[in-house]
Design an enzyme around this catalytic site. Structure first.
Site, mmCIF file in Angstrom:
data_model
loop_
_atom_site.group_PDB
_atom_site.id
_atom_site.type_symbol
_atom_site.label_atom_id
_atom_site.label_comp_id
_atom_site.label_asym_id
_atom_site.label_seq_id
_atom_site.Cartn_x
_atom_site.Cartn_y
_atom_site.Cartn_z
ATOM 1 N N CYS A 277 16.304 -33.273 2.182
ATOM 2 C CA CYS A 277 16.427 -34.701 2.464
ATOM 3 C C CYS A 277 16.834 -34.956 3.912
ATOM 4 C CB CYS A 277 17.454 -35.309 1.511
ATOM 5 S SG CYS A 277 17.849 -37.041 1.866
ATOM 6 N N TRP B 10 18.891 -35.318 -8.806
ATOM 7 C CA TRP B 10 19.391 -34.106 -8.145
ATOM 8 C C TRP B 10 20.242 -33.277 -9.102
ATOM 9 C CZ3 TRP B 10 16.736 -33.334 -4.004
ATOM 10 C CH2 TRP B 10 16.324 -34.425 -3.216
ATOM 11 N N VAL C 10 19.929 -42.281 -7.698
ATOM 12 C CA VAL C 10 20.920 -41.247 -7.368
ATOM 13 C C VAL C 10 20.445 -40.580 -6.091
ATOM 14 C CG1 VAL C 10 22.010 -39.113 -8.116
ATOM 15 C CG2 VAL C 10 21.518 -40.918 -9.783
ATOM 16 N N TYR D 291 8.070 -43.028 5.608
ATOM 17 C CA TYR D 291 8.028 -43.364 4.177
ATOM 18 C C TYR D 291 7.165 -44.604 3.934
ATOM 19 C CZ TYR D 291 11.588 -39.910 3.031
ATOM 20 O OH TYR D 291 12.255 -38.732 2.833
#
Length: 328
Positions: free
Chosen positions: A41, A74, A107, A172
């Site tokens: 990430c 995750w 999350v 993105y």
């Protein structure tokens, strides 16, 4: 009216700040907090780099998630028995639920969790690095750089906002655009900004001032993923990073600076994007390329004014348990 075909990033929901004076109820304290990241990430990579540069490894423990998520997001399947050894949880969502029972939102990482209670403190990815730089100074290593110098904050914030909107989030917006118009607008804004950044960096080593700041951290985390995933996977394909000479040299300069490249795991990055984003890559096939050997080639930017750490010094090598695989 907002274009519903354009990718919209949800704001961080949990934004408690950990401060030196504890005025907001969360005091800086060595050994109390655990930073949860995915090495895939870019948002988490920001906090990883800041923690490394400032020498906070012994003050803030680190948990690394599996790069491949499942329906509960995750997970700690890289750890023995699939549990984080400190928090004792299988999924990061458990810390979110400890903070807000019944929580059904996203999350995300990075996440800072209070170790004694197991409760999520913050997922405020945009502000965690600056807080580590300014609120945690009592626990910084000797020689830690000033990543958010007071005299430059207005300029840093302005540059960082442009980078966030058009580059960090822009890739993105390209990748998850839902129609041609939304994609075209994001694509144009992305490469217009990259061109402007190339011009800015042509005669200066760093984005703001004469040393590394959080602005450089913010840009690096997207550039280091550009050819590996964004160019093809997100259709950001006017140029590869390796075809943009100034930005390619700038990115290599940072990659070769202690605290940057030693946080990057290209295996995690590629497997996460290509295996998890099945709406973009239905087959889940992870491409074999690109060739990564160029990241360690000379960049020539030492000739420009500035030094990486200002009046500070490089961080020592990362702890053995936190080392990433070497480039192949």
């Amino acid at each position: 009216m907002a274009d519903t075909k354009e990718f919209k990033r949800s704001p961080s929901r949990f934004t408690d700040r950990i401060t030196a004076d504890g005025a907001q109820g969360r005091p800086v304290e060595a050994g109390r907090y655990r930073l949860v990241v995915s090495r895939a990430c870019p948002w988490a990579n920001r906090s990883l780099i800041a923690r490394r540069l400032l020498g906070l490894e012994s003050a803030v423990s680190l948990a690394v998630t599996d790069p491949i998520q499942d329906e509960r997001s995750w997970r700690f399947t890289l750890d023995p028995d699939g549990r984080d050894p400190v928090l004792g949880i299988r999924y990061l969502s458990e810390a979110y639920l400890a903070r807000e029972p019944g929580y059904t939102g996203g999350v995300s990482v990075p996440a800072i969790v209070d170790e004694p209670s197991g409760v999520l403190v913050s997922n405020d990815y945009r502000n965690i690095p600056a807080d580590l730089a300014t609120e945690w100074t009592a626990l910084h290593r000797d020689g830690a750089p000033d990543l958010y110098p007071r005299a430059l904050r207005e300029e840093i914030d302005a540059v960082a906002e442009d980078v966030f909107r058009d580059v960090n989030n822009g890739v993105y917006k390209c990748g998850f655009a839902r129609d041609q118009g939304a994609y075209d607008r994001a694509f144009t804004a992305l490469f217009d900004r990259l061109d402007a950044l190339s011009e800015r960096l042509a005669a200066r080593r760093y984005l703001v001032g004469s040393a590394i700041t959080v602005a450089d951290i913010n840009l690096f985390v997207t550039l280091v993923r550009f050819d590996a995933v964004y160019h093809g996977h997100f259709k950001c394909n006017r140029n590869k990073l390796t075809e943009m000479p100034v930005l390619w040299a700038y990115a290599r300069d940072l990659f070769q600076t202690p605290g940057f490249g030693d946080t990057v795991d290209f295996d995690h990055i590629k497997r996460h994007y290509y295996e998890v984003h099945r709406e973009i890559n239905p087959s889940g096939i992870v491409p074999a390329g690109p060739d990564l050997s160029g990241w360690t080639t000379p960049h020539g930017r030492e000739a420009l004014p500035g030094t990486p750490f200002g009046d500070g010094t490089p961080p020592p090598p990362p702890p053995e348990a936190e080392r990433v695989p070497p480039l192949r």
